[in-house]
Design a protein around this motif. Structure first.
Motif, PDB file in Angstrom:
ATOM      1  N   PRO A 179     -12.868  17.478 -56.709  1.00  0.00           N
ATOM      2  CA  PRO A 179     -13.334  17.018 -55.395  1.00  0.00           C
ATOM      3  C   PRO A 179     -12.405  17.511 -54.295  1.00  0.00           C
ATOM      4  CG  PRO A 179     -13.314  15.228 -56.993  1.00  0.00           C
ATOM      5  CD  PRO A 179     -12.611  16.377 -57.631  1.00  0.00           C
ATOM      6  N   LEU A 180     -12.969  18.104 -53.245  1.00  0.00           N
ATOM      7  CA  LEU A 180     -12.135  18.621 -52.167  1.00  0.00           C
ATOM      8  C   LEU A 180     -11.343  17.522 -51.478  1.00  0.00           C
ATOM      9  CD1 LEU A 180     -14.470  21.254 -50.493  1.00  0.00           C
ATOM     10  CD2 LEU A 180     -12.792  21.568 -52.294  1.00  0.00           C
ATOM     11  N   THR A 181     -11.883  16.316 -51.435  1.00  0.00           N
ATOM     12  CA  THR A 181     -11.185  15.233 -50.750  1.00  0.00           C
ATOM     13  C   THR A 181      -9.889  14.869 -51.434  1.00  0.00           C
ATOM     14  OG1 THR A 181     -12.521  13.668 -52.036  1.00  0.00           O
ATOM     15  CG2 THR A 181     -13.292  14.229 -49.834  1.00  0.00           C
ATOM     16  N   ALA A 182      -9.803  15.163 -52.726  1.00  0.00           N
ATOM     17  CA  ALA A 182      -8.584  14.841 -53.466  1.00  0.00           C
ATOM     18  C   ALA A 182      -7.551  15.947 -53.331  1.00  0.00           C
ATOM     19  CB  ALA A 182      -8.907  14.626 -54.944  1.00  0.00           C
ATOM     20  N   MET A 183      -7.923  17.072 -52.710  1.00  0.00           N
ATOM     21  CA  MET A 183      -7.032  18.215 -52.630  1.00  0.00           C
ATOM     22  C   MET A 183      -6.830  18.635 -51.177  1.00  0.00           C
ATOM     23  SD  MET A 183      -6.418  18.671 -55.790  1.00  0.00           S
ATOM     24  CE  MET A 183      -7.142  18.244 -57.377  1.00  0.00           C
ATOM     25  N   SER A 184      -6.650  17.720 -50.291  1.00  0.00           N
ATOM     26  CA  SER A 184      -6.658  18.040 -48.868  1.00  0.00           C
ATOM     27  C   SER A 184      -5.304  18.489 -48.333  1.00  0.00           C
ATOM     28  CB  SER A 184      -7.119  16.807 -48.081  1.00  0.00           C
ATOM     29  OG  SER A 184      -6.274  15.704 -48.361  1.00  0.00           O
TER      30      SER A 184
ATOM     31  N   VAL B  59      -2.116  25.774 -60.472  1.00  0.00           N
ATOM     32  CA  VAL B  59      -0.654  25.830 -60.463  1.00  0.00           C
ATOM     33  C   VAL B  59      -0.045  24.434 -60.454  1.00  0.00           C
ATOM     34  CG1 VAL B  59      -0.635  28.092 -59.356  1.00  0.00           C
ATOM     35  CG2 VAL B  59      -0.554  26.026 -57.935  1.00  0.00           C
ATOM     36  N   ALA B  60      -0.791  23.440 -59.986  1.00  0.00           N
ATOM     37  CA  ALA B  60      -0.359  22.041 -60.021  1.00  0.00           C
ATOM     38  C   ALA B  60      -1.569  21.166 -59.735  1.00  0.00           C
ATOM     39  CB  ALA B  60       0.741  21.772 -58.986  1.00  0.00           C
ATOM     40  N   ASP B  61      -1.568  19.959 -60.285  1.00  0.00           N
ATOM     41  CA  ASP B  61      -2.674  19.041 -60.036  1.00  0.00           C
ATOM     42  C   ASP B  61      -2.817  18.714 -58.551  1.00  0.00           C
ATOM     43  OD1 ASP B  61      -3.272  18.964 -62.710  1.00  0.00           O
ATOM     44  OD2 ASP B  61      -2.142  17.120 -63.085  1.00  0.00           O
ATOM     45  N   THR B  62      -1.695  18.729 -57.847  1.00  0.00           N
ATOM     46  CA  THR B  62      -1.701  18.359 -56.425  1.00  0.00           C
ATOM     47  C   THR B  62      -1.848  19.557 -55.496  1.00  0.00           C
ATOM     48  OG1 THR B  62       0.719  18.474 -56.404  1.00  0.00           O
ATOM     49  CG2 THR B  62      -0.283  16.323 -56.859  1.00  0.00           C
ATOM     50  N   ALA B  63      -2.066  20.747 -56.061  1.00  0.00           N
ATOM     51  CA  ALA B  63      -2.154  21.937 -55.219  1.00  0.00           C
ATOM     52  C   ALA B  63      -3.330  21.834 -54.260  1.00  0.00           C
ATOM     53  CB  ALA B  63      -2.309  23.177 -56.091  1.00  0.00           C
ATOM     54  N   GLY B  64      -3.139  22.352 -53.065  1.00  0.00           N
ATOM     55  CA  GLY B  64      -4.212  22.346 -52.084  1.00  0.00           C
ATOM     56  C   GLY B  64      -5.310  23.326 -52.455  1.00  0.00           C
ATOM     57  N   VAL B  65      -6.421  23.222 -51.751  1.00  0.00           N
ATOM     58  CA  VAL B  65      -7.572  24.105 -51.991  1.00  0.00           C
ATOM     59  C   VAL B  65      -7.577  25.198 -50.928  1.00  0.00           C
ATOM     60  CG1 VAL B  65     -10.095  24.232 -51.988  1.00  0.00           C
ATOM     61  CG2 VAL B  65      -8.933  22.320 -53.109  1.00  0.00           C
ATOM     62  N   LEU B  66      -7.706  26.440 -51.371  1.00  0.00           N
ATOM     63  CA  LEU B  66      -7.724  27.568 -50.456  1.00  0.00           C
ATOM     64  C   LEU B  66      -9.042  27.612 -49.671  1.00  0.00           C
ATOM     65  CD1 LEU B  66      -6.312  30.141 -52.992  1.00  0.00           C
ATOM     66  CD2 LEU B  66      -5.171  29.515 -50.865  1.00  0.00           C
ATOM     67  N   THR B  67      -8.953  27.947 -48.399  1.00  0.00           N
ATOM     68  CA  THR B  67     -10.140  28.127 -47.572  1.00  0.00           C
ATOM     69  C   THR B  67     -10.402  29.617 -47.385  1.00  0.00           C
ATOM     70  OG1 THR B  67      -8.910  28.204 -45.501  1.00  0.00           O
ATOM     71  CG2 THR B  67      -9.553  26.015 -46.327  1.00  0.00           C
ATOM     72  N   ALA B  68     -11.537  29.934 -46.778  1.00  0.00           N
ATOM     73  CA  ALA B  68     -11.850  31.335 -46.487  1.00  0.00           C
ATOM     74  C   ALA B  68     -10.806  31.935 -45.558  1.00  0.00           C
ATOM     75  CB  ALA B  68     -13.244  31.450 -45.879  1.00  0.00           C
ATOM     76  N   ASP B  69     -10.328  31.146 -44.590  1.00  0.00           N
ATOM     77  CA  ASP B  69      -9.281  31.642 -43.691  1.00  0.00           C
ATOM     78  C   ASP B  69      -8.000  31.945 -44.458  1.00  0.00           C
ATOM     79  OD1 ASP B  69     -10.953  31.456 -41.530  1.00  0.00           O
ATOM     80  OD2 ASP B  69     -10.207  29.488 -40.876  1.00  0.00           O
ATOM     81  N   ASP B  70      -7.678  31.077 -45.443  1.00  0.00           N
ATOM     82  CA  ASP B  70      -6.466  31.303 -46.241  1.00  0.00           C
ATOM     83  C   ASP B  70      -6.546  32.629 -46.989  1.00  0.00           C
ATOM     84  OD1 ASP B  70      -5.303  28.844 -45.542  1.00  0.00           O
ATOM     85  OD2 ASP B  70      -6.345  27.796 -47.171  1.00  0.00           O
ATOM     86  N   THR B  71      -7.649  32.855 -47.694  1.00  0.00           N
ATOM     87  CA  THR B  71      -7.746  34.075 -48.490  1.00  0.00           C
ATOM     88  C   THR B  71      -7.884  35.315 -47.607  1.00  0.00           C
ATOM     89  OG1 THR B  71     -10.140  33.776 -48.800  1.00  0.00           O
ATOM     90  CG2 THR B  71      -8.689  32.878 -50.505  1.00  0.00           C
ATOM     91  N   THR B  72      -8.471  35.144 -46.405  1.00  0.00           N
ATOM     92  CA  THR B  72      -8.526  36.272 -45.464  1.00  0.00           C
ATOM     93  C   THR B  72      -7.124  36.685 -45.044  1.00  0.00           C
ATOM     94  OG1 THR B  72     -10.700  35.609 -44.635  1.00  0.00           O
ATOM     95  CG2 THR B  72      -9.377  37.040 -43.216  1.00  0.00           C
ATOM     96  N   ARG B  73      -6.247  35.691 -44.766  1.00  0.00           N
ATOM     97  CA  ARG B  73      -4.856  36.004 -44.412  1.00  0.00           C
ATOM     98  C   ARG B  73      -4.127  36.666 -45.591  1.00  0.00           C
ATOM     99  NH1 ARG B  73      -5.353  31.133 -41.413  1.00  0.00           N
ATOM    100  NH2 ARG B  73      -4.687  29.881 -43.204  1.00  0.00           N
ATOM    101  N   LEU B  74      -4.447  36.233 -46.798  1.00  0.00           N
ATOM    102  CA  LEU B  74      -3.815  36.843 -47.970  1.00  0.00           C
ATOM    103  C   LEU B  74      -4.223  38.312 -48.096  1.00  0.00           C
ATOM    104  CD1 LEU B  74      -4.196  33.950 -50.583  1.00  0.00           C
ATOM    105  CD2 LEU B  74      -2.076  34.737 -49.506  1.00  0.00           C
ATOM    106  N   VAL B  75      -5.483  38.600 -47.841  1.00  0.00           N
ATOM    107  CA  VAL B  75      -5.940  39.991 -47.874  1.00  0.00           C
ATOM    108  C   VAL B  75      -5.191  40.808 -46.835  1.00  0.00           C
ATOM    109  CG1 VAL B  75      -7.902  41.526 -47.468  1.00  0.00           C
ATOM    110  CG2 VAL B  75      -8.211  39.435 -48.810  1.00  0.00           C
TER     111      VAL B  75
END
Length: 508
Positions: free
Chosen positions: A34-39, A82-98
């Motif tokens: 659930p995204l709400t658990a990974m905010s 990588v961890a149970d508490t790791a955040g969820v990547l957004t499209a903006d996040d992966t765009t910056r990674l590219v």
């Protein structure tokens, strides 16, 4: 493009609405949370270098970075967050990674073709980046190009061998079966394998590889030791590792009949042979015997290996270990030198040729206990292999030498367990006695199986007897028993008379 990376699967979560990512480019099943658990923003970075550093902490060969997902890495051949508490990547996040790892030209190609891949250098060494355009945002898969990352996976999964071949996926041999290291593993390119070779080969090994096209040696990192082979072939480089268990198993742990083996190790002269095909556990058996002698006696042990596998600490004995090509040019030269070093026990890693076999027999005859290996499938064939190595005019004399110096032959193979949890050793054991010695002197080695059959009180056993007992104990399956039998007709009759038993219940 290499392709086919896969994550472990589960039911689709209605909360996060994340389904199979970019299935038109890669076969990927995704664990859903659930995204709400990974905010929170834990493990959310703007640069791929940070993820490569993160992966290096556990030697993960890949990092999987997709929008709507936590960052994933690999452990024991399976993707996990990588961890149970790791955040969820957004499209903006992966765009910056590219943007952090590509040029404007590469981004234009990504927009045009929908996918790009390239090899780049990062703070943790070279990596192969696979990037896919998709409606949800770009997906990145980073493949580390250092051999240690792949070796860690093999160790965690309890594999015996790791294969990194050009134009094929990385593979491992697990419980005797060769298979891809993970579902949908990428095809390693020629350039990938060159980078992998470059990540661990020293100048001396590189020079030998370029000169003769292959090199084998012992590689060691902080994770363990490996018997390593690198060969040049039509498609590029092939790399193969045999993982060496750092712990020496006792004879009891590998199911050697200690009540019959221990007396053989207490001889002050003679020869003990451990035989079997490649990967049958000969080195493990030899190591357990040497370790017992090291504790049981107060003598001088010299080992000659190619390469050194198990490292022995001196216990009751003084132990010298020599590696062919590193400390000596050949087994024959090492054996000649050993006879001038006042040894009591000599271990010869491989008795490949006439010179080594002849010197080993001479050492056994002149007051040394010699342990060696041959690639033969039974006790009788082992004796024939030794005799056939010599010219015909010398064989009468050699038969006498072998009949007097032979102490015992262990012929073994590793059989997959019925429960799928590893392999078990099937052992044929020959102990030299008057009847066996006489048959060797007279050139009647065909009689040896009969002497083994009648010598059970001395611990002797045939390979088929060992297979049948493992079958009756419910440890191996009928097809394994039949496929490895020496006398297939008799084994078929035995299996018809004995319905397959259930596997033994797991121990508490």
């Amino acid at each position: 493009m290499g392709g086919g990376f896969a994550l472990p699967g589960s039911k689709t979560c209605e909360t996060c609405k994340v389904d199979i990512i970019f299935a038109r480019h890669v076969s990927v099943k995704v664990l859903h949370f659930p995204l709400t658990a990974m905010s929170d923003s834990t493990y959310i970075y703007d640069n791929v270098s940070e993820y490569l550093k993160l992966g290096k902490t556990i030697y993960s060969p890949t990092m999987y970075l997709g929008p709507g997902l936590q960052p994933y890495w690999m452990q024991a051949g399976a993707y996990a967050p990588v961890a149970d508490t790791a955040g969820v990547l957004t499209a903006d996040d992966t765009t910056r990674l590219v943007e952090s790892c590509t040029t404007p030209e590469q981004r234009a190609e990504l927009a045009d073709k929908g996918a790009i891949d390239f090899i780049a250098d990062g703070p943790c060494g070279k990596y192969h980046a696979y990037i896919y355009a998709q409606a949800e945002g770009p997906l990145l898969i980073l493949l580390a190009l250092h051999v240690d990352n792949f070796l860690k996976q093999g160790i965690e999964a309890k594999c015996s061998d790791i294969h990194l071949p050009s134009c094929n996926p990385p593979s491992w041999r697990r419980f005797g079966t060769l298979q891809p290291m993970w579902e949908g593993a990428p095809t390693l390119t020629k350039e990938d394998c060159h980078a992998l070779v470059d990540s661990f080969l020293g100048e001396k090994e590189w020079a030998r590889l370029k000169e003769i096209g292959d090199v084998d040696f012992a590689y060691q990192n902080e994770l363990g030791r490996y018997r390593t082979s690198v060969v040049s072939q039509r498609l590029g480089y092939d790399i193969c590792y045999r993982i060496i268990n750092s712990r020496v198993f006792t004879m009891k742990e590998i199911n050697l009949p200690t009540e019959y083996v221990e007396p053989l190790t207490r001889f002050t002269n003679g020869i003990i042979l451990v035989t079997g095909s490649v990967g049958s556990g000969k080195s493990t058996t030899l190591a357990s015997i040497i370790d017992f002698i090291n504790s049981d006696r107060h003598d001088h042990i010299i080992t000659m290996e190619d390469p050194i596998e198990t490292v022995f600490e001196c216990k009751g004995c003084h132990v010298n270990q020599r590696e062919v090509h590193s400390h000596t040019e050949s087994f024959g030269r090492a054996l000649r030198a050993a006879l001038r070093e006042d040894p009591d026990v000599i271990m010869v890693g491989e008795m490949r040729n006439l010179e080594t076999i002849s010197l080993a027999l001479s050492a056994a005859e002149t007051g040394h206990l010699v342990l060696g290996t041959l690639h033969t499938g039974s006790a009788a064939r082992t004796i024939d292999r030794i005799l056939d190595a010599f010219p015909v005019e010398e064989q009468d004399h050699i038969r006498v030498m072998v009949s007097e110096s032979l102490r015992g032959i262990f012929s073994q193979q590793l059989v997959p367990r019925k429960d799928g949890k590893g392999r078990v050793m099937a052992l044929e054991l020959l102990v030299n006695n008057a009847a066996v010695a006489n048959s060797i002197r007279e050139g009647k080695t065909f009689m040896i199986p009969g002497f083994i059959q009648t010598g059970k009180s001395q611990g002797m056993r045939l390979m088929d007897d060992s297979l049948q007992q493992l079958y009756l104990d419910g440890i191996i399956a009928a097809e394994e028993c039949l496929g490895r039998a020496t006398d297939r007709v008799m084994m078929e009759k035995f299996l018809k008379e004995h319905p397959e038993p259930a596997a033994p219940a797991p121990q508490a």
